[in-house]
Design an enzyme around this catalytic site. Structure first.
Site, PDB file in Angstrom:
ATOM      1  N   HIS A 210      40.138  23.375  64.180  1.00  0.00           N
ATOM      2  CA  HIS A 210      39.188  21.990  63.842  1.00  0.00           C
ATOM      3  C   HIS A 210      37.936  23.206  63.649  1.00  0.00           C
ATOM      4  O   HIS A 210      37.123  21.877  63.351  1.00  0.00           O
ATOM      5  CB  HIS A 210      39.228  21.625  65.520  1.00  0.00           C
ATOM      6  CG  HIS A 210      38.996  19.699  65.564  1.00  0.00           C
ATOM      7  ND1 HIS A 210      38.053  19.482  64.041  1.00  0.00           N
ATOM      8  CD2 HIS A 210      38.766  18.517  65.989  1.00  0.00           C
ATOM      9  CE1 HIS A 210      37.828  18.030  64.085  1.00  0.00           C
ATOM     10  NE2 HIS A 210      38.100  17.730  65.250  1.00  0.00           N
ATOM     11  N   ALA A 211      37.332  23.934  64.198  1.00  0.00           N
ATOM     12  CA  ALA A 211      36.297  24.724  63.661  1.00  0.00           C
ATOM     13  C   ALA A 211      35.968  24.832  61.911  1.00  0.00           C
ATOM     14  O   ALA A 211      35.197  24.851  61.989  1.00  0.00           O
ATOM     15  CB  ALA A 211      35.372  25.718  64.041  1.00  0.00           C
TER      16      ALA A 211
END
Length: 206
Positions: free
Chosen positions: A184-185
């Site tokens: 998700h980063a």
């Protein structure tokens, strides 16, 4: 390969927010229409998997966020992403098969089929630690609505994972469940949706 300048990156805030989560991986599953490609490949008796794998790698290589990896607190962007897939063996176990993405489909088809045949006949379990990969699995025996992947929480892991399921018919269309998991980063639900939409478009417009 190039290093992303995080200070000037438009995802700096999202990257810093998610990168230290205990489990920063997120994912989604979607049913993708595969009618056109399936019917065309059926005429040739070629591998449907190799055909749709080429479409999936094309879609992921077109979306830059799928070519990003985290390595020792650096964000790296690879020019090209290749694939590795599980290959089912006669003894009901599996091996890993590694194959390179080529834009030219005949070259991709030939080299990937050779790699699959090699993996099927290898007695030893083959693993690699390359970052410029997409991890691929296939569950051709069932369709699914979600899937969970194993993880080593003390090991850095930013490689996306994709799983293809059993084809089924719905509303006179052939559908294939596809699950994608990513860090998700590096990307969000928007980028997952871009992949699903582009992959389905490539499956339709053959």
């Amino acid at each position: 390969m190039k290093e992303i300048e995080i200070e000037n990156w438009n995802r700096k805030a999202q990257y810093q927010f998610f990168k230290n989560f205990d489990d920063p991986m997120f994912g989604a599953s979607s049913n993708v229409i595969c009618t056109n490609l399936y019917n065309e490949v059926k005429k040739t008796k070629e591998s449907f998997f190799v055909h749709y794998m080429h479409k999936a790698l094309q879609a992921m290589n077109e979306i830059s966020e799928f070519r990003l990896r985290i390595s020792e607190d650096k964000v790296l962007e690879f020019q090209k992403i290749n694939g590795t897939t599980t290959v089912f063996k006669k003894n009901n176990t599996f091996n890993f098969c590694y194959f390179n993405y080529h834009k030219e489909f005949p070259k991709f088809y030939s080299s990937t089929c050779d790699a699959i045949d090699t993996a099927k006949n290898q007695d030893h379990f083959v693993t690699k630690n390359d970052l410029n990969l997409i991890y691929v699995s296939v569950i051709p025996w069932r369709n699914f609505t979600s899937i969970k992947h194993p993880r080593m929480f003390d090991k850095e892991d930013s490689i996306p994972k994709i799983v293809f399921g059993k084809i089924f018919e719905e509303n006179n269309q052939l559908m294939m469940p596809v699950s994608v998991e990513a860090h998700h980063a590096l990307l969000d639900g928007y980028h997952l949706s871009c992949f699903f939409n582009r992959f389905e478009e490539l499956m339709k417009n053959i």
